[in-house]
Design an enzyme around this catalytic site. Sequence first.
Site, PDB file in Angstrom:
ATOM      1  N   HIS A 153     -16.679  -6.675 -12.653  1.00  0.00           N
ATOM      2  CA  HIS A 153     -16.110  -7.470 -13.021  1.00  0.00           C
ATOM      3  C   HIS A 153     -17.096  -8.786 -13.045  1.00  0.00           C
ATOM      4  CE1 HIS A 153     -15.613  -7.714  -8.665  1.00  0.00           C
ATOM      5  NE2 HIS A 153     -15.831  -9.012  -8.660  1.00  0.00           N
ATOM      6  N   HIS A 200      -8.698  -7.138  -9.952  1.00  0.00           N
ATOM      7  CA  HIS A 200      -9.307  -7.999 -10.879  1.00  0.00           C
ATOM      8  C   HIS A 200     -10.464  -7.649 -11.739  1.00  0.00           C
ATOM      9  CE1 HIS A 200     -12.278  -8.220  -7.646  1.00  0.00           C
ATOM     10  NE2 HIS A 200     -12.806  -9.460  -8.099  1.00  0.00           N
ATOM     11  N   HIS A 215     -20.748 -15.230 -10.308  1.00  0.00           N
ATOM     12  CA  HIS A 215     -21.223 -13.691 -10.051  1.00  0.00           C
ATOM     13  C   HIS A 215     -21.008 -12.730 -11.116  1.00  0.00           C
ATOM     14  CE1 HIS A 215     -17.687 -13.099  -7.562  1.00  0.00           C
ATOM     15  NE2 HIS A 215     -17.825 -11.944  -7.832  1.00  0.00           N
ATOM     16  N   HIS A 247     -13.347  -9.632   1.757  1.00  0.00           N
ATOM     17  CA  HIS A 247     -12.459 -10.787   1.099  1.00  0.00           C
ATOM     18  C   HIS A 247     -10.940 -10.579   1.559  1.00  0.00           C
ATOM     19  CE1 HIS A 247     -15.318 -12.054  -1.734  1.00  0.00           C
ATOM     20  NE2 HIS A 247     -15.495 -10.928  -2.207  1.00  0.00           N
ATOM     21  N   TYR A 256     -22.748 -10.770  -1.379  1.00  0.00           N
ATOM     22  CA  TYR A 256     -23.291 -11.377  -2.365  1.00  0.00           C
ATOM     23  C   TYR A 256     -24.948 -11.743  -1.985  1.00  0.00           C
ATOM     24  CZ  TYR A 256     -18.609 -12.322  -3.977  1.00  0.00           C
ATOM     25  OH  TYR A 256     -17.290 -12.155  -4.277  1.00  0.00           O
ATOM     26  N   GLU A 266     -22.792  -9.162  -6.801  1.00  0.00           N
ATOM     27  CA  GLU A 266     -22.007  -8.635  -5.915  1.00  0.00           C
ATOM     28  C   GLU A 266     -22.130  -7.151  -5.876  1.00  0.00           C
ATOM     29  OE1 GLU A 266     -17.496  -9.072  -6.373  1.00  0.00           O
ATOM     30  OE2 GLU A 266     -17.176  -9.105  -4.278  1.00  0.00           O
TER      31      GLU A 266
HETATM   32 FE   LIG Z   1     -16.395 -10.444  -7.244  1.00  0.00          FE
END
Ligand SMILES: [Fe+2]
Length: 308
Positions: A153, A200, A215, A247, A256, A266
Amino acid sequence: MAVTGVLRPGHVALRVLDLDDSVRFYRDVMGLIETGRDALGRVYLKAWDERDHNSVLLRQADVAGMDALAFKVRDARTLERFGARLQEYGVATERVPRGEMLETGERLRFVIPTGHTIELYAEKTDVGNGRPYLNPEPWLPNLKGIAPVRFDHALLYGCDVDGSRALFEDVLDFALVERVLMADDRTDLAVFLSCSNKAHDIALVRHDEDDKLHHISFLLESWEQVVRAGDILALNAVPLDIGPTRHGVTRGATIYAFDRSGNRFETFCGGYEYYPDMQPLVWTSDEAGPAIFFHDRRLNDRFLSVVT
Ligand SMILES: [Fe+2]
């Protein structure tokens, strides 16, 4: 859930400051596999478990950042359908002919309200993942570096997050999965959108400058591999932004860091599975710290402000 429209992020085209040095980084440290170079000087790479020819393109430029993020759609008819819907929605589209990128069919290119160039395409040559379709062994020996399984992503920064969110939801059939609100408890600071079963496939953050990359992200299979990625990054003196940590949003476990040109990337694992009967999860601004970094429970300035 049957994924019938947009399937997944397919490739990202990145600008890098020193091509040879960047290829060495993405090949030897990240552990991507180089699959081609074209007449325009672009270098094509893929993660080992991706079957399509490429997922990361690098081109040398004076300024780092992202040229385009491309999504693969189900088939040519779906591409035509999205083309018509984009035009109906008032979005100007450009057709990039088959062959402009190696091993990639026609792409539909357009700019979203946050200024980012997005592409849709239906065809990319299946070059395999080094294992056959018949009786495949589940991993490859002798992989280099971090060796993620796929490009997963991207998170993009820009002004009109509401406009881009609406386009992804209304035209491309993405679902809103999570939101982080600003202090007014109404305006979205960040939105996390899925075209699939993932928590996501793209995320957008409100920012005072358009067309910025926060990112790109690569998927690993376990927390152990995320920690190992941290060891490999440290061994190669790669500048970290944060992590290993976890997260609150999407629940991924993550690191990261920055590539040789300052593009943030990431390496992560985990995250829950999204189904369309789930209501969006909402985080208030006073909980933005643990939403983004659950362990530290607060944001760092660099994470909020450094983009390419
Ligand atoms: Fe991410």
